[in-house]
Write a protein that holds these residues in place. Structure first.
Motif, PDB file in Angstrom:
ATOM      1  N   LEU A   1     -17.462 -43.604  44.713  1.00 62.04           N
ATOM      2  CA  LEU A   1     -16.449 -42.667  44.273  1.00 62.04           C
ATOM      3  C   LEU A   1     -16.703 -42.334  42.812  1.00 62.04           C
ATOM      4  N   SER A   2     -16.853 -41.032  42.512  1.00 63.84           N
ATOM      5  CA  SER A   2     -17.148 -40.590  41.155  1.00 63.84           C
ATOM      6  C   SER A   2     -16.144 -39.542  40.706  1.00 63.84           C
ATOM      7  N   ALA A   3     -15.859 -39.529  39.401  1.00 66.28           N
ATOM      8  CA  ALA A   3     -14.990 -38.527  38.793  1.00 66.28           C
ATOM      9  C   ALA A   3     -15.803 -37.738  37.774  1.00 66.28           C
ATOM     10  N   THR A   4     -15.570 -36.425  37.735  1.00 64.58           N
ATOM     11  CA  THR A   4     -16.317 -35.553  36.822  1.00 64.58           C
ATOM     12  C   THR A   4     -15.376 -34.594  36.124  1.00 64.58           C
ATOM     13  N   ILE A   5     -15.568 -34.419  34.822  1.00 64.23           N
ATOM     14  CA  ILE A   5     -14.860 -33.382  34.075  1.00 64.23           C
ATOM     15  C   ILE A   5     -15.903 -32.435  33.496  1.00 64.23           C
ATOM     16  N   SER A   6     -15.574 -31.129  33.441  1.00 65.65           N
ATOM     17  CA  SER A   6     -16.531 -30.124  32.993  1.00 65.65           C
ATOM     18  C   SER A   6     -15.850 -29.090  32.120  1.00 65.65           C
ATOM     19  N   GLY A   7     -16.641 -28.425  31.284  1.00 65.76           N
ATOM     20  CA  GLY A   7     -16.119 -27.351  30.452  1.00 65.76           C
ATOM     21  C   GLY A   7     -17.149 -26.259  30.238  1.00 65.76           C
ATOM     22  N   TRP A   8     -16.670 -25.024  30.109  1.00 61.66           N
ATOM     23  CA  TRP A   8     -17.528 -23.847  29.900  1.00 61.66           C
ATOM     24  C   TRP A   8     -16.831 -22.973  28.861  1.00 61.66           C
ATOM     25  N   PHE A   9     -17.492 -22.754  27.710  1.00 54.80           N
ATOM     26  CA  PHE A   9     -16.933 -21.956  26.628  1.00 54.80           C
ATOM     27  C   PHE A   9     -17.973 -20.924  26.197  1.00 54.80           C
ATOM     28  N   SER A  10     -17.573 -19.655  26.130  1.00 54.67           N
ATOM     29  CA  SER A  10     -18.550 -18.622  25.810  1.00 54.67           C
ATOM     30  C   SER A  10     -17.895 -17.412  25.157  1.00 54.67           C
ATOM     31  N   THR A  11     -18.752 -16.499  24.670  1.00 51.39           N
ATOM     32  CA  THR A  11     -18.320 -15.229  24.091  1.00 51.39           C
ATOM     33  C   THR A  11     -18.541 -14.113  25.104  1.00 51.39           C
ATOM     34  N   ILE A  12     -17.562 -13.234  25.261  1.00 50.63           N
ATOM     35  CA  ILE A  12     -17.679 -12.073  26.144  1.00 50.63           C
ATOM     36  C   ILE A  12     -17.712 -10.812  25.276  1.00 50.63           C
ATOM     37  N   HIS A  13     -18.839 -10.132  25.274  1.00 55.40           N
ATOM     38  CA  HIS A  13     -18.982  -8.906  24.471  1.00 55.40           C
ATOM     39  C   HIS A  13     -18.748  -7.690  25.352  1.00 55.40           C
ATOM     40  N   ASN A  14     -17.939  -6.740  24.850  1.00 54.86           N
ATOM     41  CA  ASN A  14     -17.710  -5.496  25.572  1.00 54.86           C
ATOM     42  C   ASN A  14     -18.507  -4.378  24.914  1.00 54.86           C
ATOM     43  N   PHE A  15     -19.312  -3.674  25.732  1.00 62.42           N
ATOM     44  CA  PHE A  15     -20.191  -2.646  25.195  1.00 62.42           C
ATOM     45  C   PHE A  15     -19.439  -1.380  24.778  1.00 62.42           C
ATOM     46  N   ASP A  16     -18.233  -1.167  25.301  1.00 65.76           N
ATOM     47  CA  ASP A  16     -17.478   0.038  24.974  1.00 65.76           C
ATOM     48  C   ASP A  16     -16.640  -0.135  23.710  1.00 65.76           C
ATOM     49  N   THR A  17     -15.926  -1.248  23.616  1.00 64.44           N
ATOM     50  CA  THR A  17     -15.103  -1.493  22.428  1.00 64.44           C
ATOM     51  C   THR A  17     -15.901  -2.161  21.312  1.00 64.44           C
ATOM     52  N   ARG A  18     -17.052  -2.721  21.668  1.00 69.58           N
ATOM     53  CA  ARG A  18     -17.906  -3.475  20.735  1.00 69.58           C
ATOM     54  C   ARG A  18     -17.176  -4.687  20.165  1.00 69.58           C
ATOM     55  N   ALA A  19     -16.154  -5.129  20.888  1.00 72.34           N
ATOM     56  CA  ALA A  19     -15.390  -6.300  20.476  1.00 72.34           C
ATOM     57  C   ALA A  19     -15.857  -7.525  21.263  1.00 72.34           C
ATOM     58  N   ASP A  20     -15.662  -8.679  20.669  1.00 77.40           N
ATOM     59  CA  ASP A  20     -16.011  -9.943  21.314  1.00 77.40           C
ATOM     60  C   ASP A  20     -14.755 -10.674  21.762  1.00 77.40           C
ATOM     61  N   GLY A  21     -14.725 -11.002  23.053  1.00 77.98           N
ATOM     62  CA  GLY A  21     -13.650 -11.803  23.598  1.00 77.98           C
ATOM     63  C   GLY A  21     -14.152 -13.203  23.885  1.00 77.98           C
ATOM     64  N   SER A  22     -13.538 -13.869  24.856  1.00 78.95           N
ATOM     65  CA  SER A  22     -13.914 -15.263  25.132  1.00 78.95           C
ATOM     66  C   SER A  22     -13.726 -15.613  26.597  1.00 78.95           C
ATOM     67  N   LYS A  23     -14.358 -16.703  26.991  1.00 77.12           N
ATOM     68  CA  LYS A  23     -14.212 -17.238  28.349  1.00 77.12           C
ATOM     69  C   LYS A  23     -14.099 -18.751  28.248  1.00 77.12           C
ATOM     70  N   ARG A  24     -13.183 -19.311  29.036  1.00 77.47           N
ATOM     71  CA  ARG A  24     -13.019 -20.763  29.064  1.00 77.47           C
ATOM     72  C   ARG A  24     -12.761 -21.212  30.488  1.00 77.47           C
TER      73      ARG A  24
END
Length: 434
Positions: A261-284
């Motif tokens: 029996l195993s337990a796992t925790i994970s995380g994903w953090f990144s930048t989301i760039h929009n080509f129309d607004t040229r703004a940077d958002g995020s993803k988690r």
């Protein structure tokens, strides 16, 4: 995971949801999402998951191989060009995959390239010229070094370390693949430390894996990635995911001679760039899972939370993703749950092994008025005992607002939702590896 098959292999695409398929609008889902303009068939579910691979050899060095795969689809909720509901069946070519693997005491590497097209999914009504290899892409290509017995460093287009590489036994992967959680391949560097008791993986991925050849604007790749919408996607967005930091830590809670029996925790953090607004958002994405096995039985349960701020010029409650040469929308915020149970069965003197399983996944969407997406998969994996070169996946799929199951669900099923009705299909994938 002990019950998951060896190396991966994938598949398909097709026409656009709605009614007739517009030129150049393939629909990578096995949903007769829409009927073709000339009354032909429609899209079909992309096949992911590891499939057949030759038995592992104790010899080190370079090994090359190929897997040829076909498929049978029985879709109970398809639609004709007129929009009339119907049941359809198809026996067709699926994919050709070429692989190369290298191992030594210190250095290792692996690559796989896939060829699709030339079947009812990539047909002329969807804008294709209808020949094998018209859609093709690099699935993965990476090299690495074993720093110690416990530590390794890998660079290239490789699976990102969000939980395990495969979460269940389905050839389609589970519903998490639709949202880009499971079996995603991106370009980057990954460190891995593993002992009998625990595992830690941490990677930095500056970009998604490269797109291959096809007719989509940015979706000719294996895994589901954020990208640029094709013209047939309503409220489609044009984004790019960058600078991804992804990792997991897994710990063995209990272990005996025949149980774990195993337990796992994970995380994903990144930048989301929009080509129309040229703004940077995020993803988690944050995820936690329990994985267990006892004798012939295995089980897994997982929960994951996704929050994306896409900084789109229009709607921010959805974002466009793509894979298998077609694009569609997904909800940006929600919680995903998944569970699977299965076992291997002793078939005695019969020439094949069988491993049945049942899994269920559901994405609970935050946005008001969005219908949740869910899928139940009842399936089995059949493998030849002697050569280990033949493998068959048989699955009965029941989905609701699932882009890969049923007509009319592909483009918006994972976002606002489809018609909210249960859809059913049978999928059989059969392959031979050299």
């Amino acid at each position: 995971m002990p019950w998951t098959p060896p190396v991966p292999i994938v598949i398909e695409q097709q026409c656009v949801p709605g009614a007739a398929c517009p030129q150049g609008a393939p629909s990578p889902t096995g949903n007769a999402d829409e009927a073709t303009a000339d009354g032909g068939e429609t899209a079909s579910p992309p096949i992911a998951k590891p499939d057949v691979a030759p038995p592992a050899s104790p010899k080190k060095g370079l090994k090359v191989g190929a897997t040829l795969r076909g498929r049978y689809d029985l879709r109970f909720n398809d639609a004709a060009a007129s929009g009339e509901p119907r049941t359809s069946s198809h026996l067709s070519f699926d994919t050709l995959a070429l692989t190369a693997d290298y191992t030594s005491d210190t250095v290792f590497g692996s690559a796989q390239y896939r060829f699709l097209g030339g079947n009812f999914i990539y047909g002329k009504p969807a804008g294709y010229r209808d020949y094998p290899g018209e859609v093709r892409f690099l699935m993965y290509a990476y090299g690495g070094v074993n720093l110690t017995e416990a530590d390794s460093l890998t660079a290239g287009v490789q699976p990102v370390p969000l939980d395990d590489r495969y979460w269940g036994s389905s050839i389609l992967n589970d519903l998490a693949f639709v949202y880009g959680f499971e079996e995603t391949y991106n370009l980057g560097v990954k460190f891995r430390h593993e002992t009998p008791r625990y595992r830690v993986e941490l990677g930095f991925f500056p970009a998604s894996g490269p797109a291959g050849a096809g007719i989509s604007s940015d979706s000719s790749r294996y895994s589901t990635n954020i990208g640029k919408a094709d013209s047939y996607v309503p409220d489609g967005s044009r984004n790019d995911e960058r600078n991804m930091v992804i990792g997991n830590a897994s710990y063995t809670l209990a272990a005996t001679a025949d149980a774990k029996l195993s337990a796992t925790i994970s995380g994903w953090f990144s930048t989301i760039h929009n080509f129309d607004t040229r703004a940077d958002g995020s993803k988690r994405i944050l995820a936690a899972s329990l994985t267990g096995s006892k004798g012939a039985w295995h089980a897994k349960t997982l929960v994951a939370r996704q929050d994306i701020d896409p900084r789109n010029p229009g709607r921010n409650d959805m974002i466009t993703v793509g894979g298998f040469d077609a694009s569609y929308n997904i909800a940006t915020k929600g919680t995903y749950i998944f569970g699977e149970i299965g076992r291997s069965i002793d078939t005695g003197s019969l020439p094949f092994e069988i491993a049945p399983y049942v899994n269920y996944g559901r994405f609970f969407k935050d946005a008001r008025g969005f219908r949740d997406s869910e899928r139940l998969d009842i399936g089995a994996v059949w493998s030849s005992k002697r050569s280990k070169r033949i493998k068959v996946y048989s699955e009965f799929l029941i989905g609701r607002n699932d882009p890969y199951v049923g007509a009319g669900q592909f483009i918006s099923g994972a976002a606002q939702g489809g018609d909210g009705r249960l859809k059913k299909s049978v999928l059989v994938i059969f392959g031979y590896s050299l």
